[in-house]
Design a protein around this motif. Structure first.
Motif, PDB file in Angstrom:
ATOM      1  N   PRO A 264      54.519  89.278  -6.214  1.00  0.00           N
ATOM      2  CA  PRO A 264      55.136  88.795  -5.222  1.00  0.00           C
ATOM      3  C   PRO A 264      56.689  89.336  -5.068  1.00  0.00           C
ATOM      4  O   PRO A 264      57.169  89.434  -4.126  1.00  0.00           O
ATOM      5  CB  PRO A 264      54.966  87.090  -5.233  1.00  0.00           C
ATOM      6  N   TYR A 265      57.190  89.638  -6.274  1.00  0.00           N
ATOM      7  CA  TYR A 265      58.584  89.841  -6.406  1.00  0.00           C
ATOM      8  C   TYR A 265      58.606  91.476  -5.944  1.00  0.00           C
ATOM      9  O   TYR A 265      59.552  91.907  -5.315  1.00  0.00           O
ATOM     10  CB  TYR A 265      59.254  89.759  -7.698  1.00  0.00           C
ATOM     11  N   GLN A 266      57.688  92.192  -6.193  1.00  0.00           N
ATOM     12  CA  GLN A 266      57.719  93.496  -6.029  1.00  0.00           C
ATOM     13  C   GLN A 266      57.492  93.678  -4.445  1.00  0.00           C
ATOM     14  O   GLN A 266      58.134  94.646  -3.727  1.00  0.00           O
ATOM     15  CB  GLN A 266      56.585  94.340  -6.775  1.00  0.00           C
ATOM     16  N   ALA A 267      56.624  93.110  -3.863  1.00  0.00           N
ATOM     17  CA  ALA A 267      56.277  93.014  -2.450  1.00  0.00           C
ATOM     18  C   ALA A 267      57.431  92.573  -1.814  1.00  0.00           C
ATOM     19  O   ALA A 267      57.886  93.187  -0.540  1.00  0.00           O
ATOM     20  CB  ALA A 267      55.084  92.133  -2.137  1.00  0.00           C
ATOM     21  N   ALA A 268      58.161  91.614  -2.036  1.00  0.00           N
ATOM     22  CA  ALA A 268      59.584  91.049  -1.535  1.00  0.00           C
ATOM     23  C   ALA A 268      60.527  92.258  -1.575  1.00  0.00           C
ATOM     24  O   ALA A 268      61.234  92.250  -0.488  1.00  0.00           O
ATOM     25  CB  ALA A 268      60.027  89.711  -2.102  1.00  0.00           C
ATOM     26  N   LEU A 269      60.698  92.798  -2.676  1.00  0.00           N
ATOM     27  CA  LEU A 269      61.699  93.724  -2.548  1.00  0.00           C
ATOM     28  C   LEU A 269      61.285  94.927  -1.815  1.00  0.00           C
ATOM     29  O   LEU A 269      62.258  95.420  -1.016  1.00  0.00           O
ATOM     30  CB  LEU A 269      61.963  94.006  -3.973  1.00  0.00           C
ATOM     31  N   PHE A 270      60.134  95.360  -1.610  1.00  0.00           N
ATOM     32  CA  PHE A 270      59.655  96.443  -0.670  1.00  0.00           C
ATOM     33  C   PHE A 270      59.760  96.178   0.592  1.00  0.00           C
ATOM     34  O   PHE A 270      60.615  96.935   1.433  1.00  0.00           O
ATOM     35  CB  PHE A 270      58.141  96.601  -1.003  1.00  0.00           C
ATOM     36  N   LEU A 271      59.398  94.858   0.908  1.00  0.00           N
ATOM     37  CA  LEU A 271      59.490  94.763   2.477  1.00  0.00           C
ATOM     38  C   LEU A 271      60.778  94.256   2.818  1.00  0.00           C
ATOM     39  O   LEU A 271      61.481  94.519   4.022  1.00  0.00           O
ATOM     40  CB  LEU A 271      58.479  93.033   2.752  1.00  0.00           C
ATOM     41  N   GLU A 272      61.732  93.754   2.051  1.00  0.00           N
ATOM     42  CA  GLU A 272      63.207  93.458   2.127  1.00  0.00           C
ATOM     43  C   GLU A 272      63.889  94.899   2.540  1.00  0.00           C
ATOM     44  O   GLU A 272      64.751  94.968   3.410  1.00  0.00           O
ATOM     45  CB  GLU A 272      63.694  92.957   1.140  1.00  0.00           C
ATOM     46  N   GLY A 273      63.486  95.932   1.740  1.00  0.00           N
ATOM     47  CA  GLY A 273      64.072  97.153   1.461  1.00  0.00           C
ATOM     48  C   GLY A 273      63.799  98.049   3.027  1.00  0.00           C
ATOM     49  O   GLY A 273      64.416  98.443   3.550  1.00  0.00           O
ATOM     50  N   LEU A 274      62.560  97.712   3.187  1.00  0.00           N
ATOM     51  CA  LEU A 274      61.838  98.215   4.506  1.00  0.00           C
ATOM     52  C   LEU A 274      62.491  97.743   5.654  1.00  0.00           C
ATOM     53  O   LEU A 274      63.285  98.318   6.806  1.00  0.00           O
ATOM     54  CB  LEU A 274      60.368  98.026   4.673  1.00  0.00           C
ATOM     55  N   ALA A 275      62.864  96.260   5.914  1.00  0.00           N
ATOM     56  CA  ALA A 275      63.315  95.676   6.740  1.00  0.00           C
ATOM     57  C   ALA A 275      64.933  96.043   7.016  1.00  0.00           C
ATOM     58  O   ALA A 275      65.356  96.145   8.024  1.00  0.00           O
ATOM     59  CB  ALA A 275      63.290  94.073   6.768  1.00  0.00           C
ATOM     60  N   GLN A 276      65.607  96.039   6.028  1.00  0.00           N
ATOM     61  CA  GLN A 276      67.069  96.480   5.613  1.00  0.00           C
ATOM     62  C   GLN A 276      67.187  98.034   6.439  1.00  0.00           C
ATOM     63  O   GLN A 276      68.090  98.270   6.976  1.00  0.00           O
ATOM     64  CB  GLN A 276      67.584  96.351   4.396  1.00  0.00           C
ATOM     65  N   PHE A 277      66.107  98.819   6.050  1.00  0.00           N
ATOM     66  CA  PHE A 277      66.219 100.125   6.655  1.00  0.00           C
ATOM     67  C   PHE A 277      66.064 100.087   8.424  1.00  0.00           C
ATOM     68  O   PHE A 277      66.896 100.748   8.993  1.00  0.00           O
ATOM     69  CB  PHE A 277      65.228 100.862   6.231  1.00  0.00           C
ATOM     70  N   LEU A 278      65.100  99.462   8.602  1.00  0.00           N
ATOM     71  CA  LEU A 278      64.989  99.456  10.074  1.00  0.00           C
ATOM     72  C   LEU A 278      66.191  98.924  10.612  1.00  0.00           C
ATOM     73  O   LEU A 278      66.797  99.163  11.961  1.00  0.00           O
ATOM     74  CB  LEU A 278      63.790  98.498  10.382  1.00  0.00           C
ATOM     75  N   VAL A 279      66.854  97.914  10.310  1.00  0.00           N
ATOM     76  CA  VAL A 279      68.071  97.191  10.877  1.00  0.00           C
ATOM     77  C   VAL A 279      69.032  97.805  10.575  1.00  0.00           C
ATOM     78  O   VAL A 279      69.854  98.116  11.449  1.00  0.00           O
ATOM     79  CB  VAL A 279      68.319  95.484  10.135  1.00  0.00           C
ATOM     80  N   GLY A 280      69.360  98.623   9.630  1.00  0.00           N
ATOM     81  CA  GLY A 280      70.600  99.443   9.188  1.00  0.00           C
ATOM     82  C   GLY A 280      70.707 100.746  10.068  1.00  0.00           C
ATOM     83  O   GLY A 280      71.720 100.906  10.462  1.00  0.00           O
ATOM     84  N   ILE A 281      69.679 101.264  10.436  1.00  0.00           N
ATOM     85  CA  ILE A 281      69.518 102.449  11.490  1.00  0.00           C
ATOM     86  C   ILE A 281      70.125 102.042  12.796  1.00  0.00           C
ATOM     87  O   ILE A 281      70.218 103.145  13.658  1.00  0.00           O
ATOM     88  CB  ILE A 281      68.365 103.246  11.274  1.00  0.00           C
ATOM     89  N   ARG A 282      69.939 100.866  13.126  1.00  0.00           N
ATOM     90  CA  ARG A 282      70.526 100.487  14.277  1.00  0.00           C
ATOM     91  C   ARG A 282      71.774  99.682  14.366  1.00  0.00           C
ATOM     92  O   ARG A 282      72.188  99.308  15.515  1.00  0.00           O
ATOM     93  CB  ARG A 282      69.155  99.422  14.989  1.00  0.00           C
TER      94      ARG A 282
END
Length: 299
Positions: A264-282
Motif C-alpha cells: 500500500p505504501y509503495q502503491a501510494a508513492l507511485f500513484l502520488e508521483g504519477l499524479a504530481q507529474f501530470l499536474v506539474g507539466i501543466r
C-alpha cells in the motif's frame, strides 16, 4: 496571402465520413480532461498525500485512497476510449487539450507506458543508492545502527507490554512503513518490473507496426484508385481506433499491475508521483517559462 500550415488532424477529419456529434451525450474530450485533471489536482492528490505522510492515518485508510486514485485513472482511460471511438483524431493530435510540454511524453494519444515503469524504477534506484551510501558509512554509524536494531527488536518482542514512548518516537513508529517502503520485497518487485518491461518491448513495437501498416494501406489504396479517399480514410480511422484502444489497455494494465504487486505504501508513492507529474507539466508558470525560452531544445 500567408500559407496555411499543414494539419494532419484537419486532413484526417476532412477525409473521414464520420459526422460530428451534436447535441448528444458526449462532450469534447478537452472539457472532460480539464475537469479530470482539476479533480486529480485539488481532491485526490491532496487526500492521497495526506494519508501517505500523516502519522494519524491507517493502512486501511491509505489502501482506500490508493484505490480511489487508481479508479480515477481507470475512469480516464475509459473516457479516452470513448473519445477515440467518437473522433480518434482528437486523441492522436491532442492540440486542444495538451500543452507543448506534454506533447513529447505522448505515444498514441497518451503517456508512454515506459514512463510508468521508469517512475517505479526511480524509487527502487533511489533505495539502492541509499543502501550503497549506508554501506560506505557502515563503520562510522555502526554503533548507531546497533542501537536502532536493539530498539526495534525490543518493540516487537514486547508488544503486549505497556511501554511509555515519547512523542517523537511515536511519530517515528507510524512513519516507519513509509520510510522503509522500498526495502520491502524490493527484489521481488524489481523482478516483476523486469517482466513488465519485457512485455512492453514486445507490445509497443507491435502496435507501431500496426500503425505503419495502416498508414501504408491507406496510401496504397488511394494511390491505386482501389477505393475512394473517403473510404480509405474510414478504414484507416477504424484501424487507428482499435490501435489507440489497445494502447490504452496496455497503459491501464501496466498501472494496475504495478499497483497490484506493490505494498500500500509503495502503491501510494507511485500513484502520488504519477499524479504530481501530470499536474506539474501543466503548471502555468512552467509553461510560461517554456514559451519564453529562446534557446532551441536541440542545442
Amino acid at each position: 496571402m500567408k500559407p496555411q500550415s499543414f494539419s494532419p488532424k484537419k486532413m484526417f477529419k476532412s477525409l473521414s465520413r464520420k459526422k460530428p456529434i451534436t447535441g448528444g451525450t458526449l462532450r469534447p474530450f478537452k472539457d472532460y480532461y480539464s475537469d479530470w485533471i482539476t479533480t486529480l489536482k485539488h481532491k485526490h492528490l491532496p487526500n492521497l498525500h495526506h494519508h501517505t505522510h500523516s502519522n494519524t492515518s491507517t493502512p486501511n485508510l491509505l489502501s482506500a485512497h490508493v484505490e480511489i486514485i487508481h479508479h480515477h485513472f481507470k475512469s480516464y482511460y475509459l473516457a479516452l476510449d470513448l473519445a477515440a471511438t467518437a473522433d480518434v483524431s482528437q486523441i492522436l493530435y491532442p492540440v486542444d487539450h495538451r500543452n507543448p510540454i506534454e506533447i513529447p511524453f505522448l505515444w498514441l494519444g497518451d503517456l508512454h507506458p515506459y514512463l510508468f515503469t521508469n517512475l517505479i524504477r526511480s524509487y527502487l534506484l533511489q533505495h539502492d543508492d541509499e543502501l550503497s551510501d549506508q554501506e560506505n558509512e557502515e563503520d562510522e554509524y555502526d554503533g548507531q545502527e546497533h542501537d536502532l536494531e536493539d530498539y526495534d527488536q525490543q518493540n516487537y518482542d514486547q508488544e503486549d507490554e505497556e511501554i511509555e514512548v515519547g512523542e517523537s518516537c511515536e511519530f517515528l513508529k507510524k512513519q516507519w512503513p513509509l520510510m522503509n517502503a522500498w526495502k520491502i520485497q524490493s527484489h521481488k518487485l524489481t523482478s516483476r518490473i523486469d517482466q513488465i518491461e519485457r512485455g512492453l518491448r514486445l507490445m509497443v513495437p507491435a502496435l507501431m507496426n500496426r500503425v505503419r501498416k495502416a498508414q501504408f494501406g491507406f496510401v496504397e489504396k488511394v494511390g491505386s484508385g482501389e477505393v475512394t479517399a473517403a473510404t480509405a480514410a474510414a478504414e484507416l480511422e477504424e484501424e487507428m481506433v482499435g490501435i489507440v484502444m489497445d494502447a490504452n489497455r496496455l497503459r491501464k494494465d501496466v498501472i494496475s499491475e504495478i499497483v497490484s504487486v506493490t505494498s500500500p505504501y509503495q502503491a501510494a508513492l507511485f500513484l502520488e508521483g504519477l499524479a504530481q507529474f501530470l499536474v506539474g507539466i501543466r503548471d502555468g508558470k512552467l509553461l510560461q517559462e517554456f514559451k519564453n525560452c529562446k534557446t532551441p531544445i536541440n542545442k
